[in-house]
Design an enzyme around this catalytic site. Structure first.
Site, short mmCIF file in Angstrom:
data_model
loop_
_atom_site.label_atom_id
_atom_site.label_comp_id
_atom_site.label_asym_id
_atom_site.label_seq_id
_atom_site.Cartn_x
_atom_site.Cartn_y
_atom_site.Cartn_z
N ARG A 231 0.85 -1.18 0.00
CA ARG A 231 0.00 0.00 0.00
C ARG A 231 0.89 1.23 0.00
NH1 ARG A 231 -4.70 -1.34 -1.65
NH2 ARG A 231 -5.93 0.08 -0.37
N GLU A 260 -3.17 8.16 -5.80
CA GLU A 260 -3.23 7.50 -7.10
C GLU A 260 -4.41 8.04 -7.90
OE1 GLU A 260 -3.23 3.25 -6.59
OE2 GLU A 260 -1.36 3.25 -5.47
N HIS A 279 0.02 0.82 -10.30
CA HIS A 279 -0.75 -0.12 -9.48
C HIS A 279 -1.22 -1.31 -10.33
CE1 HIS A 279 -3.27 -0.30 -5.55
NE2 HIS A 279 -3.05 -1.52 -6.01
#
Length: 316
Positions: A231, A260, A279
């Site tokens: 994370r 993000e 990601h």
């Protein structure tokens, strides 16, 4: 649960793919939504939400009173576990035992790219220059894996294939026997001191937020590589940027970030020893996740224990 129980599939991108798959399995009341506005219109009467990045504020609305189960399409559920919008009676589950192969391959693809200096070889090819050089190898290096769950175990397996020494840090210690040395959550500085590679796969909790800070980073060898596939908030990002600018650390391989998408003005985009990916190390593809969802729906229908149930106190 009957086949007519209302199910809402929510993802910002192509939710209908999962919805169609669930309908094909015989479920007749399946809606999909990709925006908060769509989700709000279709929430009334919903019992099961299958989602990625669901607009949690909608769960405070009267229309959400029928929701009994939220199935995340990802492994990270810190937003769900900590949300005051979700009634305590609602069961939350996450995807487990599905992301190990792709995420471990991501880690070693980037490590090999870095240590074999494939960018240099490619540049020489483009310039038609024959310039042999000595590369580094992973054999004999020490890798530290923070988080020895299903993903961490896959990384351990691949590290063994490269004859690496494997250290591990976990909060439970239940799989300590898988690594050469195991460390607890109060041993971060000792854990990172001898590492050539540090891989972060921990869930985000109050205990792990910004756990990799300036002190931890500076305790690492200047030649070490940091990999974060867990994370974004595990790392104090501003402090990482300072440490990288100072020339400490060989490289930072980052797939997750505090914000993000990563803002265009973030220095991480242009720092020469940083590798940024959007990601993507653990993709939630229909092929990989579909059967897991159907199995959990069947378990729910039979009143059996679900896979991946989240302990809200622990945060995962």
């Amino acid at each position: 649960m009957s086949y007519s129980t209302k199910i809402l599939v929510y993802t910002p991108s192509e939710p209908e793919e999962y919805a169609a798959m669930i309908r094909q399995a015989g479920y007749t009341a399946v809606d999909s939504a990709s925006t908060p506005e769509e989700a709000e219109k279709k929430l009334n009467g919903t019992e099961v939400i299958i989602s990625w990045k669901f607009p949690l504020h909608l769960l405070e609305r009267p229309e959400a009173k029928t929701v009994k189960w939220i199935q995340s399409l990802g492994a990270g559920v810190d937003d769900l576990a900590s949300s005051p919008s979700i009634n305590e009676q609602v069961v939350i589950s996450r995807i487990v035992d599905q992301f190990g192969p792709p995420m471990s391959e991501y880690v070693f693809a980037h490590l090999l790219y870095t240590y074999q200096d494939l960018a240099r070889s490619r540049a020489s090819q483009q310039e038609k220059q024959w310039q042999p050089f000595v590369t580094e190898i992973l054999h004999g290096k020490t890798i530290g894996i923070a988080g020895i769950g299903s993903i961490g175990k896959e990384i351990v397996k691949k590290a063994r294939a490269f004859d690496m020494t494997v250290y591990g840090l976990s909060y439970s210690g239940k799989d300590a026997q898988l690594v050469d040395r195991h460390f607890g959550p109060d041993q971060w500085l000792e854990f990172v001191r001898e590492l050539d590679v540090l891989v972060l796969i921990l869930p985000l909790t109050d205990q792990t937020r910004h756990v990799v800070n300036r002190d931890v980073l500076l305790a690492m060898k200047p030649s070490a590589t940091l990999v974060n596939i867990g994370r974004g908030h595990l790392i104090a990002e501003d402090e990482l940027i300072e440490v990288l600018r100072a020339g400490h650390l060989r490289a930072a391989i980052l797939d997750v970030f505090q914000q993000e998408p990563l803002p265009a003005d973030s220095p991480l985009w242009q720092l020469p020893n940083v590798y940024v990916t959007p990601h993507m190390s653990g993709p939630s593809t229909q092929e990989r996740i579909g059967q897991y969802l159907l199995d959990n729906l069947a378990r729910y229908g039979r009143g059996e224990a679900l896979q991946g149930v989240v302990d809200r106190g622990a945060g995962y």
